[in-house]
Structure formats: C-alpha cells, structure tokens
Design a protein around this motif. Structure first.
Motif, PDB file in Angstrom:
ATOM      1  N   GLU A   1       0.843  -1.185   0.000  1.00  0.00           N
ATOM      2  CA  GLU A   1       0.000   0.000   0.000  1.00  0.00           C
ATOM      3  C   GLU A   1       0.881   1.239   0.000  1.00  0.00           C
ATOM      4  O   GLU A   1       1.867   1.319   0.724  1.00  0.00           O
ATOM      5  N   SER A   2       0.540   2.219  -0.798  1.00  0.00           N
ATOM      6  CA  SER A   2       1.304   3.456  -0.827  1.00  0.00           C
ATOM      7  C   SER A   2       0.682   4.518   0.077  1.00  0.00           C
ATOM      8  O   SER A   2       1.221   5.593   0.242  1.00  0.00           O
ATOM      9  N   LEU A   3      -0.472   4.209   0.690  1.00  0.00           N
ATOM     10  CA  LEU A   3      -1.114   5.097   1.647  1.00  0.00           C
ATOM     11  C   LEU A   3      -1.319   4.316   2.932  1.00  0.00           C
ATOM     12  O   LEU A   3      -2.007   3.298   2.936  1.00  0.00           O
ATOM     13  N   SER A   4      -0.709   4.793   4.006  1.00  0.00           N
ATOM     14  CA  SER A   4      -0.801   4.123   5.305  1.00  0.00           C
ATOM     15  C   SER A   4      -1.448   5.057   6.314  1.00  0.00           C
ATOM     16  O   SER A   4      -1.312   6.279   6.226  1.00  0.00           O
ATOM     17  N   PHE A   5      -2.127   4.459   7.303  1.00  0.00           N
ATOM     18  CA  PHE A   5      -2.725   5.214   8.399  1.00  0.00           C
ATOM     19  C   PHE A   5      -2.001   4.817   9.676  1.00  0.00           C
ATOM     20  O   PHE A   5      -1.827   3.628   9.951  1.00  0.00           O
ATOM     21  N   CYS A   6      -1.594   5.814  10.462  1.00  0.00           N
ATOM     22  CA  CYS A   6      -0.795   5.557  11.665  1.00  0.00           C
ATOM     23  C   CYS A   6      -1.242   6.483  12.794  1.00  0.00           C
ATOM     24  O   CYS A   6      -1.846   7.527  12.557  1.00  0.00           O
ATOM     25  N   GLU A   7      -0.881   6.086  14.030  1.00  0.00           N
ATOM     26  CA  GLU A   7      -1.195   6.932  15.176  1.00  0.00           C
ATOM     27  C   GLU A   7      -0.317   8.170  15.221  1.00  0.00           C
ATOM     28  O   GLU A   7      -0.656   9.140  15.876  1.00  0.00           O
ATOM     29  N   GLY A   8       0.801   8.127  14.527  1.00  0.00           N
ATOM     30  CA  GLY A   8       1.675   9.293  14.505  1.00  0.00           C
ATOM     31  C   GLY A   8       3.013   8.962  13.888  1.00  0.00           C
ATOM     32  O   GLY A   8       3.205   7.899  13.286  1.00  0.00           O
ATOM     33  N   MET A   9       3.936   9.892  14.066  1.00  0.00           N
ATOM     34  CA  MET A   9       5.297   9.743  13.548  1.00  0.00           C
ATOM     35  C   MET A   9       6.271   9.933  14.709  1.00  0.00           C
ATOM     36  O   MET A   9       6.065  10.801  15.550  1.00  0.00           O
TER      37      MET A   9
ATOM     38  N   VAL B   1       4.279   5.190  13.481  1.00  0.00           N
ATOM     39  CA  VAL B   1       3.998   4.555  14.768  1.00  0.00           C
ATOM     40  C   VAL B   1       2.600   3.942  14.739  1.00  0.00           C
ATOM     41  O   VAL B   1       1.630   4.621  14.423  1.00  0.00           O
ATOM     42  N   ASN B   2       2.513   2.662  15.067  1.00  0.00           N
ATOM     43  CA  ASN B   2       1.235   1.939  15.182  1.00  0.00           C
ATOM     44  C   ASN B   2       0.328   2.137  13.970  1.00  0.00           C
ATOM     45  O   ASN B   2      -0.746   2.716  14.073  1.00  0.00           O
ATOM     46  N   CYS B   3       0.744   1.626  12.847  1.00  0.00           N
ATOM     47  CA  CYS B   3      -0.043   1.742  11.613  1.00  0.00           C
ATOM     48  C   CYS B   3      -1.063   0.611  11.511  1.00  0.00           C
ATOM     49  O   CYS B   3      -0.858  -0.466  12.059  1.00  0.00           O
ATOM     50  N   GLY B   4      -2.124   0.858  10.799  1.00  0.00           N
ATOM     51  CA  GLY B   4      -3.156  -0.152  10.606  1.00  0.00           C
ATOM     52  C   GLY B   4      -4.298   0.402   9.775  1.00  0.00           C
ATOM     53  O   GLY B   4      -4.185   1.463   9.147  1.00  0.00           O
ATOM     54  N   THR B   5      -5.418  -0.312   9.803  1.00  0.00           N
ATOM     55  CA  THR B   5      -6.593   0.127   9.045  1.00  0.00           C
ATOM     56  C   THR B   5      -7.831   0.229   9.931  1.00  0.00           C
ATOM     57  O   THR B   5      -8.923   0.446   9.424  1.00  0.00           O
ATOM     58  N   GLU B   6      -7.669   0.076  11.246  1.00  0.00           N
ATOM     59  CA  GLU B   6      -8.793   0.224  12.171  1.00  0.00           C
ATOM     60  C   GLU B   6      -8.347   1.072  13.355  1.00  0.00           C
ATOM     61  O   GLU B   6      -7.352   0.755  14.016  1.00  0.00           O
ATOM     62  N   PHE B   7      -9.075   2.160  13.594  1.00  0.00           N
ATOM     63  CA  PHE B   7      -8.724   3.104  14.648  1.00  0.00           C
ATOM     64  C   PHE B   7      -9.984   3.560  15.363  1.00  0.00           C
ATOM     65  O   PHE B   7     -11.078   3.492  14.813  1.00  0.00           O
ATOM     66  N   SER B   8      -9.808   4.082  16.575  1.00  0.00           N
ATOM     67  CA  SER B   8     -10.918   4.716  17.265  1.00  0.00           C
ATOM     68  C   SER B   8     -11.047   6.147  16.747  1.00  0.00           C
ATOM     69  O   SER B   8     -10.151   6.664  16.065  1.00  0.00           O
TER      70      SER B   8
ATOM     71  N   SER C   1      -3.961  11.809 -11.399  1.00  0.00           N
ATOM     72  CA  SER C   1      -3.705  10.372 -11.313  1.00  0.00           C
ATOM     73  C   SER C   1      -3.610   9.963  -9.849  1.00  0.00           C
ATOM     74  O   SER C   1      -3.058  10.681  -9.018  1.00  0.00           O
ATOM     75  N   VAL C   2      -4.172   8.803  -9.521  1.00  0.00           N
ATOM     76  CA  VAL C   2      -4.179   8.316  -8.145  1.00  0.00           C
ATOM     77  C   VAL C   2      -2.795   7.783  -7.787  1.00  0.00           C
ATOM     78  O   VAL C   2      -2.268   6.893  -8.434  1.00  0.00           O
ATOM     79  N   ILE C   3      -2.226   8.363  -6.732  1.00  0.00           N
ATOM     80  CA  ILE C   3      -0.923   7.922  -6.234  1.00  0.00           C
ATOM     81  C   ILE C   3      -1.107   6.818  -5.205  1.00  0.00           C
ATOM     82  O   ILE C   3      -0.353   5.858  -5.163  1.00  0.00           O
ATOM     83  N   GLY C   4      -2.130   6.967  -4.370  1.00  0.00           N
ATOM     84  CA  GLY C   4      -2.385   5.965  -3.344  1.00  0.00           C
ATOM     85  C   GLY C   4      -3.827   5.986  -2.899  1.00  0.00           C
ATOM     86  O   GLY C   4      -4.506   7.017  -2.973  1.00  0.00           O
ATOM     87  N   GLU C   5      -4.272   4.825  -2.452  1.00  0.00           N
ATOM     88  CA  GLU C   5      -5.651   4.681  -1.988  1.00  0.00           C
ATOM     89  C   GLU C   5      -5.669   3.575  -0.953  1.00  0.00           C
ATOM     90  O   GLU C   5      -4.956   2.579  -1.095  1.00  0.00           O
ATOM     91  N   ASN C   6      -6.448   3.761   0.099  1.00  0.00           N
ATOM     92  CA  ASN C   6      -6.576   2.726   1.117  1.00  0.00           C
ATOM     93  C   ASN C   6      -7.896   2.929   1.843  1.00  0.00           C
ATOM     94  O   ASN C   6      -8.493   4.005   1.780  1.00  0.00           O
ATOM     95  N   GLU C   7      -8.319   1.884   2.533  1.00  0.00           N
ATOM     96  CA  GLU C   7      -9.560   1.951   3.292  1.00  0.00           C
ATOM     97  C   GLU C   7      -9.249   1.899   4.776  1.00  0.00           C
ATOM     98  O   GLU C   7      -8.255   1.282   5.188  1.00  0.00           O
TER      99      GLU C   7
END
Length: 127
Positions: free
Chosen positions: A22-30, A37-44, A114-120
C-alpha cells in the motif's frame, strides 16, 4: 502436455496472489526520527496521521486528498483538501480526523489527477 499448462497456471495464481504494498498508510503518529507509529486500518475516533509514498517524486506542489464514506450502494464524499508538497518529494505525512464511526476510502491524487495511493480505514466508537 498437461504438465506445462499446470505449471503455467500455478505461476499465474502465485503472481495474482502477490499484492503490491500500500502506498497510503494510516498511523497513530510519527516518531521524532520520522518513522511511522502503530499503523493499521482500524482506529478509534479522533486524529491520526496518513503517510503517502510514491516510487517516483510527486512532480507537483500539491496533492489532492479525498475522503469517501463507504455506503451500502454508493460511496459518499465526506471531504476533500489539498496537501502542499515539494515536487522532488516522494513521501509526505499529513493529518486526518475521523469523528464518526464507519468505513472510509481515502484517495490521494497527484499530477493530472492520477491516483498515487488509496486505502480503506475503519473507524470505531470506543466510548
């Protein structure tokens, strides 16, 4: 004659099973060192960091971020905004806020839309 066909089929299935990173990541921070830090696809609910990475420099001064809420029959636009980048950068972190639970699709577009990255991502109410 059946053996080469079977081998070709196995190779095709193996290649199809390989998913590109995946070229787009979701994380709690840097971290202070610039690591995620603490990347994933499910967060509060709340604020989080998104990190977009590209194999090549972005080549533009702004990226377009679009957030869609996944609905039963059609995704619904929630928000869209620009993120300033340097044309020679290939990685950029930016903030996202989600205060409603649900499932979302985030898309980052660059040069010529053009789409560089996409994630759910899935946001859950933990309170």
């Amino acid at each position: 004659m059946k053996q080469p066909i079977a081998i070709a089929l196995l190779v095709a299935l193996a290649l199809a099973g390989c998913k590109k990173a995946e070229s787009l990541s979701f994380c709690e921070g840097m971290s202070p060192e610039g690591k995620t830090v603490n990347c994933g696809t499910e967060f509060s609910q709340g604020d989080l960091s998104a990190v977009i990475t590209s194999k090549e420099p972005f080549g533009v001064s702004t990226l377009r971020v679009t957030v869609l809420e996944k609905k039963k029959f059609k995704d619904e636009a929630v928000k869209s905004f620009d993120v300033e980048v340097k044309a020679d950068e290939s990685m950029k972190a930016f903030d996202l806020s989600f205060y409603n639970d649900g499932e979302y699709r985030v898309t980052v577009s660059g040069k010529e839309n053009s789409v560089i990255g996409e994630n759910e991502i899935r946001i859950i109410d933990t309170y």
